[in-house]
Design a protein around this motif. Structure first.
Motif, mmCIF file in Angstrom:
data_model
loop_
_atom_site.group_PDB
_atom_site.id
_atom_site.type_symbol
_atom_site.label_atom_id
_atom_site.label_comp_id
_atom_site.label_asym_id
_atom_site.label_seq_id
_atom_site.Cartn_x
_atom_site.Cartn_y
_atom_site.Cartn_z
ATOM 1 N N GLU A 68 40.947 42.422 29.261
ATOM 2 C CA GLU A 68 38.877 43.060 29.485
ATOM 3 C C GLU A 68 39.212 42.044 31.276
ATOM 4 N N ILE A 69 38.643 43.163 31.882
ATOM 5 C CA ILE A 69 38.675 42.910 33.021
ATOM 6 C C ILE A 69 36.870 42.837 33.487
ATOM 7 N N GLU A 70 36.566 41.819 34.599
ATOM 8 C CA GLU A 70 35.300 42.379 34.548
ATOM 9 C C GLU A 70 34.626 41.029 35.608
ATOM 10 N N THR A 71 33.857 41.507 36.873
ATOM 11 C CA THR A 71 33.456 40.227 37.516
ATOM 12 C C THR A 71 31.759 40.543 37.575
ATOM 13 N N VAL A 72 31.822 38.810 37.635
ATOM 14 C CA VAL A 72 30.414 38.257 37.201
ATOM 15 C C VAL A 72 30.373 37.394 38.858
ATOM 16 N N LEU A 76 36.085 37.088 39.508
ATOM 17 C CA LEU A 76 36.748 37.673 38.592
ATOM 18 C C LEU A 76 37.282 37.053 36.969
ATOM 19 N N ASN A 77 37.387 38.032 36.344
ATOM 20 C CA ASN A 77 37.881 37.107 35.563
ATOM 21 C C ASN A 77 38.655 38.057 34.249
ATOM 22 N N SER A 79 40.973 38.642 31.008
ATOM 23 C CA SER A 79 41.491 38.091 29.563
ATOM 24 C C SER A 79 42.035 39.364 28.602
ATOM 25 N N ARG A 104 41.900 33.596 28.926
ATOM 26 C CA ARG A 104 40.772 33.753 30.551
ATOM 27 C C ARG A 104 41.622 33.374 31.693
ATOM 28 N N SER A 106 40.488 33.366 35.367
ATOM 29 C CA SER A 106 39.116 33.282 36.519
ATOM 30 C C SER A 106 39.385 32.954 37.710
ATOM 31 N N LYS A 114 35.555 43.504 46.249
ATOM 32 C CA LYS A 114 35.329 44.401 45.028
ATOM 33 C C LYS A 114 36.583 44.842 44.626
#
Length: 155
Positions: A68-72, A76-77, A79, A104, A106, A114
């Motif tokens: 899983e790749i996500e930006t919060v 950028l995480n 995991s 995970r 970060s 982006k």
């Protein structure tokens, strides 16, 4: 040519102290609550040009649906979580040297950054990162005006 036999059990061929760093790392990780360095996958970060970067994370044996790749916010995480079927398939192994622990990673992203795309190829997760700085925030040079008037000599 030397003959080397393959043992089913890992031996102490390198050194009796070879695992000392891993033990110290696990001890500090237990005290601080951080993930041990040895349980995190290796990664490379490369600057492609002025506004493009490439993050390569080594994830051998991982499938796309386990990553899983996500930006919060500005983070950028990346995991990985093992699937239920694999955790049940722990029987019959004599030796497992390829680490598949959940992880995970970060990364703090600079402003105006982006993630443009990601792909998994040959055990390497490639995450493309693009930084677009608005024109009004780019550095610019200010010309200095000369306010003195030239004096002309009249004859």
């Amino acid at each position: 040519m030397a003959l080397r036999t393959l043992s089913a059990l890992p031996g102490f061929s390198d050194s009796i102290f070879a695992d000392r760093f891993n033990r110290i790392d696990r001890l500090f990780s237990q005290l601080t609550g951080d993930a041990p360095v040895t349980s995190l996958p290796a990664y490379d970060l490369k600057k492609i040009d002025a506004s493009n970067y490439l993050l390569n994370v080594s994830v051998p044996g991982w499938k796309e649906d386990e990553l899983e790749i996500e930006t919060v916010g500005g983070t950028l995480n990346v995991s990985g979580k093992r699937s239920e079927n694999e955790s049940q398939d722990e029987q019959g192994w004599i030796y497992k040297g390829i680490r598949r622990a959940d992880f995970r990673l970060s990364f703090t992203l600079p402003e105006h950054t982006k993630v443009s795309n990601a792909k998994l190829e040959s055990g390497i997760l490639q995450v493309s990162i693009y930084q677009e700085i608005p024109e009004n925030e780019k550095p610019r040079k200010i010309a200095i005006e000369n306010t003195q008037k030239a004096i002309e000599h009249q004859a």
